[in-house]
Motif scaffolding. Structure first.
Motif, short mmCIF file in Angstrom:
data_model
loop_
_atom_site.label_atom_id
_atom_site.label_comp_id
_atom_site.label_asym_id
_atom_site.label_seq_id
_atom_site.Cartn_x
_atom_site.Cartn_y
_atom_site.Cartn_z
N PHE B 180 -55.22 14.51 -17.79
CA PHE B 180 -55.52 14.98 -19.14
C PHE B 180 -54.33 15.77 -19.70
CE2 PHE B 180 -56.77 18.64 -21.67
CZ PHE B 180 -57.51 18.07 -22.71
N LEU B 181 -53.82 16.70 -18.88
CA LEU B 181 -52.72 17.55 -19.33
C LEU B 181 -51.45 16.75 -19.61
CD1 LEU B 181 -53.05 20.76 -17.11
CD2 LEU B 181 -53.40 20.58 -19.58
N LEU B 182 -51.25 15.69 -18.84
CA LEU B 182 -50.06 14.85 -19.03
C LEU B 182 -50.02 14.30 -20.46
CD1 LEU B 182 -47.56 13.40 -17.75
CD2 LEU B 182 -49.10 11.53 -17.15
N ILE B 183 -51.15 13.75 -20.92
CA ILE B 183 -51.18 13.19 -22.28
C ILE B 183 -51.24 14.31 -23.32
CG2 ILE B 183 -52.36 11.61 -23.86
CD1 ILE B 183 -53.45 10.11 -21.52
N PHE B 184 -51.99 15.36 -23.00
CA PHE B 184 -52.15 16.48 -23.94
C PHE B 184 -50.80 17.12 -24.28
CE2 PHE B 184 -53.03 21.15 -24.35
CZ PHE B 184 -53.60 21.09 -25.62
N LEU B 185 -49.98 17.35 -23.24
CA LEU B 185 -48.68 18.00 -23.48
C LEU B 185 -47.62 17.02 -23.97
CD1 LEU B 185 -48.66 20.31 -20.34
CD2 LEU B 185 -49.00 21.03 -22.71
N TRP B 186 -47.85 15.73 -23.75
CA TRP B 186 -46.90 14.71 -24.21
C TRP B 186 -47.05 14.45 -25.71
CZ3 TRP B 186 -48.85 10.12 -26.30
CH2 TRP B 186 -47.91 9.13 -26.58
N THR B 187 -48.28 14.60 -26.23
CA THR B 187 -48.54 14.24 -27.63
C THR B 187 -47.68 15.03 -28.64
OG1 THR B 187 -50.79 13.69 -26.98
CG2 THR B 187 -50.37 13.85 -29.33
N PRO B 188 -47.57 16.37 -28.53
CA PRO B 188 -46.79 17.08 -29.55
C PRO B 188 -45.33 16.61 -29.66
CG PRO B 188 -48.16 18.61 -28.35
CD PRO B 188 -48.26 17.32 -27.64
N PRO B 189 -44.56 16.55 -28.55
CA PRO B 189 -43.18 16.07 -28.74
C PRO B 189 -43.12 14.64 -29.28
CG PRO B 189 -43.64 16.39 -26.40
CD PRO B 189 -44.78 16.97 -27.16
N HIS B 190 -44.06 13.80 -28.84
CA HIS B 190 -44.10 12.41 -29.30
C HIS B 190 -44.33 12.35 -30.81
CE1 HIS B 190 -45.54 8.27 -29.69
NE2 HIS B 190 -46.65 8.74 -30.20
N PHE B 191 -45.33 13.09 -31.27
CA PHE B 191 -45.70 12.99 -32.69
C PHE B 191 -44.74 13.77 -33.59
CE2 PHE B 191 -48.57 12.29 -36.17
CZ PHE B 191 -49.19 11.11 -35.80
N TRP B 192 -44.25 14.91 -33.11
CA TRP B 192 -43.32 15.68 -33.94
C TRP B 192 -42.00 14.93 -34.12
CZ3 TRP B 192 -44.93 20.75 -31.09
CH2 TRP B 192 -46.02 21.32 -31.76
N ALA B 193 -41.62 14.14 -33.13
CA ALA B 193 -40.41 13.32 -33.28
C ALA B 193 -40.62 12.32 -34.42
CB ALA B 193 -40.09 12.58 -31.98
N LEU B 194 -41.84 11.76 -34.49
CA LEU B 194 -42.18 10.84 -35.58
C LEU B 194 -42.12 11.58 -36.93
CD1 LEU B 194 -43.51 7.98 -36.36
CD2 LEU B 194 -45.67 9.19 -36.25
N CYS B 195 -42.63 12.81 -36.93
CA CYS B 195 -42.65 13.59 -38.18
C CYS B 195 -41.24 13.89 -38.68
CB CYS B 195 -43.37 14.91 -37.97
SG CYS B 195 -45.12 14.69 -37.69
N LEU B 196 -40.29 14.00 -37.76
CA LEU B 196 -38.92 14.33 -38.18
C LEU B 196 -38.35 13.25 -39.09
CD1 LEU B 196 -37.32 15.85 -34.95
CD2 LEU B 196 -37.79 17.04 -37.10
N PHE B 197 -38.78 11.98 -38.86
CA PHE B 197 -38.27 10.95 -39.77
C PHE B 197 -39.34 10.37 -40.70
CE2 PHE B 197 -38.85 8.96 -35.58
CZ PHE B 197 -39.62 7.85 -35.86
N MET B 198 -40.57 10.96 -40.69
CA MET B 198 -41.62 10.52 -41.63
C MET B 198 -42.13 11.71 -42.43
SD MET B 198 -42.44 7.21 -40.99
CE MET B 198 -44.19 6.84 -41.06
N ASN B 199 -41.34 12.75 -42.53
CA ASN B 199 -41.78 14.02 -43.10
C ASN B 199 -42.39 13.90 -44.50
OD1 ASN B 199 -42.17 16.70 -43.46
ND2 ASN B 199 -40.01 17.28 -43.56
N SER B 200 -41.72 13.16 -45.39
CA SER B 200 -42.14 13.15 -46.80
C SER B 200 -43.58 12.66 -46.94
CB SER B 200 -41.20 12.28 -47.60
OG SER B 200 -41.18 10.99 -47.04
N ASP B 201 -43.96 11.73 -46.06
CA ASP B 201 -45.31 11.18 -46.11
C ASP B 201 -46.36 12.28 -45.94
OD1 ASP B 201 -45.59 8.59 -46.73
OD2 ASP B 201 -46.19 7.92 -44.74
#
Lengths: 60, 313
Positions: B180-201
Protein backbone atom coordinates in the motif's frame (compact mmCIF):
# COMPACT_ATOMS: atom_id res chain seq x y z
CA UNK A 1 -40.86 9.14 -43.89
CA UNK A 2 -39.82 5.99 -42.07
CA UNK A 3 -36.58 5.49 -40.21
CA UNK A 4 -33.60 4.46 -42.29
CA UNK A 5 -32.47 0.95 -41.38
CA UNK A 6 -28.82 1.76 -40.87
CA UNK A 7 -29.10 4.92 -38.84
CA UNK A 8 -26.24 5.69 -36.43
CA UNK A 9 -28.76 5.64 -33.58
CA UNK A 10 -29.67 2.04 -34.34
CA UNK A 11 -26.02 1.05 -34.46
CA UNK A 12 -25.41 2.56 -31.01
CA UNK A 13 -28.50 0.94 -29.53
CA UNK A 14 -27.56 -2.44 -30.97
CA UNK A 15 -24.08 -2.05 -29.47
CA UNK A 16 -25.56 -1.20 -26.08
CA UNK A 17 -28.03 -4.07 -26.17
CA UNK A 18 -25.38 -6.57 -27.20
CA UNK A 19 -23.04 -5.22 -24.52
CA UNK A 20 -25.64 -5.53 -21.76
CA UNK A 21 -26.58 -9.01 -23.00
CA UNK A 22 -22.98 -10.18 -22.92
CA UNK A 23 -22.46 -8.68 -19.44
CA UNK A 24 -25.54 -10.43 -18.07
CA UNK A 25 -24.46 -13.71 -19.69
CA UNK A 26 -20.99 -13.27 -18.19
CA UNK A 27 -22.47 -12.57 -14.77
CA UNK A 28 -24.54 -15.77 -14.89
CA UNK A 29 -21.42 -17.72 -15.94
CA UNK A 30 -19.46 -16.24 -13.01
CA UNK A 31 -22.15 -17.15 -10.47
CA UNK A 32 -22.35 -20.66 -11.92
CA UNK A 33 -18.55 -21.03 -11.90
CA UNK A 34 -18.31 -19.82 -8.29
CA UNK A 35 -21.01 -22.28 -7.23
CA UNK A 36 -19.19 -25.17 -8.90
CA UNK A 37 -15.81 -24.22 -7.36
CA UNK A 38 -17.23 -23.74 -3.87
CA UNK A 39 -19.33 -26.90 -4.00
CA UNK A 40 -16.37 -29.01 -5.17
CA UNK A 41 -14.20 -27.54 -2.45
CA UNK A 42 -16.79 -28.52 0.13
CA UNK A 43 -17.48 -24.97 1.36
CA UNK A 44 -20.47 -24.52 3.67
CA UNK A 45 -23.22 -23.53 1.22
CA UNK A 46 -26.16 -23.23 3.62
CA UNK A 47 -27.01 -20.03 5.41
CA UNK A 48 -26.59 -20.04 9.19
CA UNK A 49 -30.26 -20.47 10.09
CA UNK A 50 -30.45 -23.64 8.03
CA UNK A 51 -27.80 -25.43 10.06
CA UNK A 52 -29.24 -27.74 12.72
CA UNK A 53 -28.59 -26.78 16.40
CA UNK A 54 -26.26 -29.76 16.95
CA UNK A 55 -24.10 -28.64 14.05
CA UNK A 56 -24.10 -25.09 15.35
CA UNK A 57 -22.73 -26.39 18.65
CA UNK A 58 -20.04 -28.32 16.79
CA UNK A 59 -19.17 -25.24 14.74
CA UNK A 60 -18.49 -23.35 17.99
CA UNK B 1 -32.32 20.33 -36.55
CA UNK B 2 -33.37 17.10 -38.26
CA UNK B 3 -32.02 14.78 -40.87
CA UNK B 4 -34.20 13.09 -43.47
CA UNK B 5 -35.18 10.32 -41.06
CA UNK B 6 -36.77 12.82 -38.75
CA UNK B 7 -34.42 12.05 -35.85
CA UNK B 8 -32.98 15.13 -34.20
CA UNK B 9 -29.22 15.37 -33.81
CA UNK B 10 -29.76 16.51 -30.24
CA UNK B 11 -31.39 13.16 -29.51
CA UNK B 12 -28.52 11.34 -31.21
CA UNK B 13 -25.97 13.17 -29.06
CA UNK B 14 -27.71 11.74 -26.01
CA UNK B 15 -27.47 8.21 -27.41
CA UNK B 16 -24.39 6.79 -25.77
CA UNK B 17 -22.66 3.80 -27.26
CA UNK B 18 -21.53 0.90 -25.09
CA UNK B 19 -17.98 2.24 -25.20
CA UNK B 20 -19.11 5.48 -23.55
CA UNK B 21 -20.34 3.59 -20.51
CA UNK B 22 -17.12 1.60 -20.44
CA UNK B 23 -15.14 4.86 -20.60
CA UNK B 24 -16.92 5.95 -17.39
CA UNK B 25 -14.97 3.24 -15.59
CA UNK B 26 -11.60 4.81 -16.50
CA UNK B 27 -10.17 1.71 -18.23
CA UNK B 28 -6.57 2.92 -18.01
CA UNK B 29 -6.76 3.30 -14.23
CA UNK B 30 -8.54 -0.07 -14.12
CA UNK B 31 -5.60 -1.74 -15.86
CA UNK B 32 -3.29 -0.57 -13.05
CA UNK B 33 -5.82 -1.79 -10.48
CA UNK B 34 -6.01 -5.20 -12.17
CA UNK B 35 -2.23 -5.57 -12.31
CA UNK B 36 -1.49 -4.50 -8.73
CA UNK B 37 -4.43 -6.47 -7.27
CA UNK B 38 -3.37 -9.56 -9.19
CA UNK B 39 0.17 -9.24 -7.85
CA UNK B 40 -1.29 -8.88 -4.34
CA UNK B 41 -3.17 -12.17 -4.80
CA UNK B 42 -0.23 -14.01 -6.33
CA UNK B 43 2.50 -13.00 -3.89
CA UNK B 44 0.39 -13.67 -0.79
CA UNK B 45 0.97 -16.91 1.07
CA UNK B 46 -1.63 -19.63 0.60
CA UNK B 47 -3.10 -20.95 -2.62
CA UNK B 48 -6.15 -19.32 -4.18
CA UNK B 49 -8.28 -21.23 -6.66
CA UNK B 50 -7.59 -19.70 -10.11
CA UNK B 51 -11.27 -19.03 -10.76
CA UNK B 52 -11.73 -17.36 -7.35
CA UNK B 53 -8.63 -15.25 -8.05
CA UNK B 54 -9.96 -14.28 -11.49
CA UNK B 55 -13.42 -13.34 -10.18
CA UNK B 56 -11.94 -11.43 -7.23
CA UNK B 57 -9.60 -9.36 -9.40
CA UNK B 58 -12.47 -8.73 -11.82
CA UNK B 59 -14.70 -7.35 -9.08
CA UNK B 60 -11.87 -5.33 -7.53
CA UNK B 61 -11.44 -3.78 -10.99
CA UNK B 62 -15.20 -3.17 -11.31
CA UNK B 63 -15.21 -1.54 -7.87
CA UNK B 64 -12.32 0.70 -8.97
CA UNK B 65 -14.18 1.47 -12.19
CA UNK B 66 -17.35 2.28 -10.25
CA UNK B 67 -15.48 4.83 -8.15
CA UNK B 68 -14.19 6.31 -11.45
CA UNK B 69 -17.79 6.68 -12.68
CA UNK B 70 -18.77 8.40 -9.41
CA UNK B 71 -15.74 10.67 -9.77
CA UNK B 72 -16.89 11.61 -13.29
CA UNK B 73 -20.40 12.28 -11.96
CA UNK B 74 -19.17 14.67 -9.28
CA UNK B 75 -16.34 16.30 -11.25
CA UNK B 76 -18.15 16.83 -14.56
CA UNK B 77 -17.95 20.63 -14.09
CA UNK B 78 -14.16 20.73 -13.78
CA UNK B 79 -13.67 17.94 -16.34
CA UNK B 80 -15.33 20.20 -18.92
CA UNK B 81 -12.69 22.88 -18.31
CA UNK B 82 -9.60 20.71 -18.75
CA UNK B 83 -8.21 19.67 -22.14
CA UNK B 84 -7.21 16.27 -20.77
CA UNK B 85 -10.72 15.43 -19.50
CA UNK B 86 -12.99 17.45 -21.81
CA UNK B 87 -13.77 14.46 -24.06
CA UNK B 88 -14.97 12.26 -21.17
CA UNK B 89 -18.53 10.94 -21.69
CA UNK B 90 -20.24 13.26 -19.17
CA UNK B 91 -18.70 16.65 -20.11
CA UNK B 92 -18.95 15.68 -23.80
CA UNK B 93 -22.71 15.21 -23.32
CA UNK B 94 -22.85 11.55 -24.35
CA UNK B 95 -23.81 10.26 -20.89
CA UNK B 96 -26.02 12.16 -18.42
CA UNK B 97 -24.61 12.96 -14.96
CA UNK B 98 -27.44 11.02 -13.34
CA UNK B 99 -26.63 7.98 -15.44
CA UNK B 100 -22.97 8.11 -14.38
CA UNK B 101 -24.10 8.31 -10.75
CA UNK B 102 -26.54 5.39 -11.12
CA UNK B 103 -23.93 3.20 -12.84
CA UNK B 104 -21.31 4.09 -10.22
CA UNK B 105 -23.56 3.29 -7.27
CA UNK B 106 -24.94 0.08 -8.80
CA UNK B 107 -21.53 -1.26 -9.79
CA UNK B 108 -20.07 -0.35 -6.36
CA UNK B 109 -22.73 -2.43 -4.62
CA UNK B 110 -22.39 -5.36 -7.02
CA UNK B 111 -18.58 -5.35 -6.80
CA UNK B 112 -18.45 -5.27 -2.98
CA UNK B 113 -21.11 -7.96 -2.48
CA UNK B 114 -19.65 -10.22 -5.17
CA UNK B 115 -16.11 -9.88 -3.78
CA UNK B 116 -17.43 -10.78 -0.34
CA UNK B 117 -19.19 -13.87 -1.70
CA UNK B 118 -16.34 -14.94 -3.99
CA UNK B 119 -13.43 -14.35 -1.59
CA UNK B 120 -14.09 -13.06 1.93
CA UNK B 121 -15.59 -10.09 3.73
CA UNK B 122 -12.25 -8.57 4.78
CA UNK B 123 -11.45 -8.02 1.11
CA UNK B 124 -15.00 -6.75 0.47
CA UNK B 125 -14.79 -4.30 3.39
CA UNK B 126 -11.45 -2.98 2.08
CA UNK B 127 -12.97 -2.51 -1.39
CA UNK B 128 -15.98 -0.69 0.08
CA UNK B 129 -13.64 1.57 2.06
CA UNK B 130 -11.54 2.25 -1.06
CA UNK B 131 -14.62 3.38 -3.02
CA UNK B 132 -15.81 5.50 -0.09
CA UNK B 133 -12.34 7.02 0.33
CA UNK B 134 -11.92 7.89 -3.35
CA UNK B 135 -15.41 9.26 -3.89
CA UNK B 136 -16.26 10.95 -0.60
CA UNK B 137 -12.95 11.79 1.08
CA UNK B 138 -10.95 12.60 -2.06
CA UNK B 139 -13.35 13.66 -4.84
CA UNK B 140 -16.11 15.34 -2.84
CA UNK B 141 -14.23 16.68 0.13
CA UNK B 142 -10.51 17.31 -0.29
CA UNK B 143 -9.67 17.48 -4.02
CA UNK B 144 -10.89 21.07 -4.38
CA UNK B 145 -9.76 22.19 -0.94
CA UNK B 146 -6.11 21.27 -0.45
CA UNK B 147 -2.95 21.21 -2.60
CA UNK B 148 -2.17 17.88 -0.90
CA UNK B 149 -5.10 16.39 -2.88
CA UNK B 150 -2.83 14.09 -4.85
CA UNK B 151 -1.31 12.65 -1.68
CA UNK B 152 -4.80 11.84 -0.37
CA UNK B 153 -6.07 10.55 -3.71
CA UNK B 154 -3.03 8.32 -3.96
CA UNK B 155 -4.24 6.36 -0.95
CA UNK B 156 -7.31 5.18 -2.87
CA UNK B 157 -5.15 3.94 -5.72
CA UNK B 158 -2.88 2.17 -3.26
CA UNK B 159 -5.50 -0.20 -1.84
CA UNK B 160 -5.83 -2.77 -4.70
CA UNK B 161 -2.73 -4.87 -3.82
CA UNK B 162 -3.85 -4.84 -0.19
CA UNK B 163 -7.31 -6.07 -1.27
CA UNK B 164 -5.65 -8.73 -3.44
CA UNK B 165 -3.61 -9.85 -0.43
CA UNK B 166 -6.79 -10.00 1.68
CA UNK B 167 -8.44 -12.16 -1.02
CA UNK B 168 -5.70 -14.76 -0.51
CA UNK B 169 -5.20 -14.52 3.25
CA UNK B 170 -8.38 -12.96 4.64
CA UNK B 171 -6.25 -10.50 6.59
CA UNK B 172 -3.96 -7.47 6.55
CA UNK B 173 -0.25 -7.88 7.26
CA UNK B 174 3.03 -5.98 7.18
CA UNK B 175 3.64 -6.99 3.57
CA UNK B 176 0.28 -5.74 2.35
CA UNK B 177 0.71 -2.46 4.26
CA UNK B 178 4.11 -1.98 2.60
CA UNK B 179 2.58 -2.66 -0.84
CA UNK B 180 0.00 0.00 0.00
CA UNK B 181 2.74 2.43 1.02
CA UNK B 182 4.70 1.75 -2.16
CA UNK B 183 1.87 3.06 -4.36
CA UNK B 184 0.78 5.70 -1.84
CA UNK B 185 4.23 7.33 -1.71
CA UNK B 186 4.84 6.85 -5.45
CA UNK B 187 1.69 8.73 -6.50
CA UNK B 188 2.72 12.30 -5.51
CA UNK B 189 6.03 12.40 -7.44
CA UNK B 190 4.35 10.66 -10.38
CA UNK B 191 1.43 13.05 -10.55
CA UNK B 192 3.30 16.24 -9.67
CA UNK B 193 5.71 15.54 -12.52
CA UNK B 194 2.65 15.46 -14.81
CA UNK B 195 1.45 18.74 -13.29
CA UNK B 196 4.75 20.42 -14.09
CA UNK B 197 3.96 20.17 -17.80
CA UNK B 198 0.12 20.24 -17.58
CA UNK B 199 -0.15 23.14 -15.12
CA UNK B 200 -2.42 25.47 -17.11
CA UNK B 201 -5.12 22.81 -17.30
CA UNK B 202 -5.48 22.57 -13.51
CA UNK B 203 -5.26 26.35 -13.09
CA UNK B 204 -8.17 26.79 -15.49
CA UNK B 205 -10.28 24.29 -13.55
CA UNK B 206 -9.44 25.94 -10.23
CA UNK B 207 -8.11 22.73 -8.68
CA UNK B 208 -5.55 23.71 -6.03
CA UNK B 209 -2.62 21.74 -7.38
CA UNK B 210 0.71 22.21 -5.63
CA UNK B 211 2.15 23.78 -8.79
CA UNK B 212 -0.58 26.45 -8.65
CA UNK B 213 -0.69 27.14 -4.91
CA UNK B 214 2.99 26.83 -3.98
CA UNK B 215 4.72 27.20 -7.32
CA UNK B 216 6.85 24.91 -9.43
CA UNK B 217 9.99 25.30 -7.33
CA UNK B 218 8.21 23.96 -4.25
CA UNK B 219 6.68 21.16 -6.34
CA UNK B 220 10.12 20.08 -7.54
CA UNK B 221 11.32 20.01 -3.92
CA UNK B 222 8.26 17.98 -2.91
CA UNK B 223 8.92 15.45 -5.69
CA UNK B 224 12.47 15.00 -4.42
CA UNK B 225 11.32 14.64 -0.79
CA UNK B 226 8.81 11.95 -1.71
CA UNK B 227 11.36 9.93 -3.71
CA UNK B 228 13.55 9.98 -0.57
CA UNK B 229 10.73 8.71 1.67
CA UNK B 230 9.66 6.18 -0.94
CA UNK B 231 13.07 4.52 -1.35
CA UNK B 232 13.32 2.89 2.12
CA UNK B 233 9.76 1.58 1.85
CA UNK B 234 10.39 0.13 -1.62
CA UNK B 235 13.67 -1.45 -0.56
CA UNK B 236 12.21 -2.53 2.80
CA UNK B 237 9.73 -4.79 1.01
CA UNK B 238 12.74 -6.80 -0.12
CA UNK B 239 13.39 -7.88 3.49
CA UNK B 240 9.89 -9.24 4.09
CA UNK B 241 8.55 -12.68 3.23
CA UNK B 242 7.65 -11.59 -0.32
CA UNK B 243 11.08 -10.09 -1.09
CA UNK B 244 14.40 -11.59 -2.04
CA UNK B 245 17.65 -10.92 -3.94
CA UNK B 246 15.95 -10.38 -7.30
CA UNK B 247 13.54 -7.81 -5.90
CA UNK B 248 16.24 -6.10 -3.84
CA UNK B 249 18.51 -5.70 -6.86
CA UNK B 250 15.66 -4.27 -8.96
CA UNK B 251 14.50 -1.95 -6.15
CA UNK B 252 18.04 -0.65 -5.51
CA UNK B 253 18.56 0.28 -9.18
CA UNK B 254 15.06 1.69 -9.70
CA UNK B 255 15.15 3.84 -6.56
CA UNK B 256 18.63 5.17 -7.31
CA UNK B 257 17.44 6.20 -10.79
CA UNK B 258 14.22 7.69 -9.40
CA UNK B 259 16.10 9.80 -6.83
CA UNK B 260 18.64 10.91 -9.46
CA UNK B 261 15.77 11.93 -11.74
CA UNK B 262 14.20 13.91 -8.90
CA UNK B 263 17.51 15.68 -8.18
CA UNK B 264 17.75 16.58 -11.87
CA UNK B 265 14.23 18.04 -11.74
CA UNK B 266 14.98 19.98 -8.57
CA UNK B 267 18.07 21.59 -10.10
CA UNK B 268 16.21 22.79 -13.17
CA UNK B 269 14.69 26.24 -13.31
CA UNK B 270 11.57 27.10 -15.23
CA UNK B 271 13.47 28.78 -18.04
CA UNK B 272 15.47 25.66 -18.77
CA UNK B 273 12.35 23.47 -18.50
CA UNK B 274 10.31 25.64 -20.86
CA UNK B 275 13.34 25.84 -23.18
CA UNK B 276 13.35 22.13 -23.92
CA UNK B 277 9.54 21.70 -23.59
CA UNK B 278 9.80 19.97 -20.20
CA UNK B 279 11.79 17.06 -21.57
CA UNK B 280 13.25 16.01 -18.22
CA UNK B 281 9.85 16.29 -16.52
CA UNK B 282 8.20 14.16 -19.19
CA UNK B 283 11.01 11.62 -18.97
CA UNK B 284 10.67 11.48 -15.16
CA UNK B 285 6.91 10.96 -15.53
CA UNK B 286 7.41 8.09 -17.99
CA UNK B 287 10.07 6.54 -15.78
CA UNK B 288 7.72 6.69 -12.78
CA UNK B 289 5.35 4.35 -14.64
CA UNK B 290 8.17 1.92 -15.36
CA UNK B 291 9.33 2.25 -11.73
CA UNK B 292 6.03 1.01 -10.29
CA UNK B 293 5.48 -1.66 -12.93
CA UNK B 294 9.00 -3.04 -12.46
CA UNK B 295 8.66 -3.26 -8.66
CA UNK B 296 5.50 -5.34 -8.95
CA UNK B 297 6.99 -7.41 -11.74
CA UNK B 298 10.03 -8.15 -9.54
CA UNK B 299 7.69 -9.25 -6.75
CA UNK B 300 5.98 -11.62 -9.18
CA UNK B 301 9.40 -12.95 -10.14
CA UNK B 302 10.21 -13.53 -6.47
CA UNK B 303 6.89 -15.36 -5.97
CA UNK B 304 7.66 -17.59 -8.95
CA UNK B 305 11.18 -18.33 -7.63
CA UNK B 306 9.85 -19.03 -4.12
CA UNK B 307 7.27 -21.42 -5.51
CA UNK B 308 9.74 -23.27 -7.70
CA UNK B 309 11.97 -23.67 -4.65
CA UNK B 310 14.79 -21.79 -6.36
CA UNK B 311 15.60 -19.79 -3.23
CA UNK B 312 15.60 -23.02 -1.21
CA UNK B 313 12.27 -22.22 0.50
Amino acid sequence: MGLAREHEMHRRRLGRNLGVGLLLGGFVAIIFGLTVVKARRGDEMRSYEHIRPAEQELAK
Amino acid sequence: MSDTTGISFEALEGEAGFGDYFALLKPRVMSLVVFTALVGVLVAPGPVHPFIAFVSVLFIAIGGGASGALNMWYDSDIDAKMKRTRARPVPAGRVAREEAFAIGIALSGIAVVMLGLAANFTAAALLAFTIFFYVVIYTMWLKRRTPQNIVIGGAAGAFPPMIGWAVATGSISLESVLLFLLIFLWTPPHFWALCLFMNSDYSRAGVPMLTVTHGRRATRAHIFAYTLILAPVAIGIGFTSIGGPLYLAAAAVLNALFILGAIRLMRRDEEAAAGDHYRAEKRFFRFSLIYLFAHFLALLGEAALHQSGYWGV
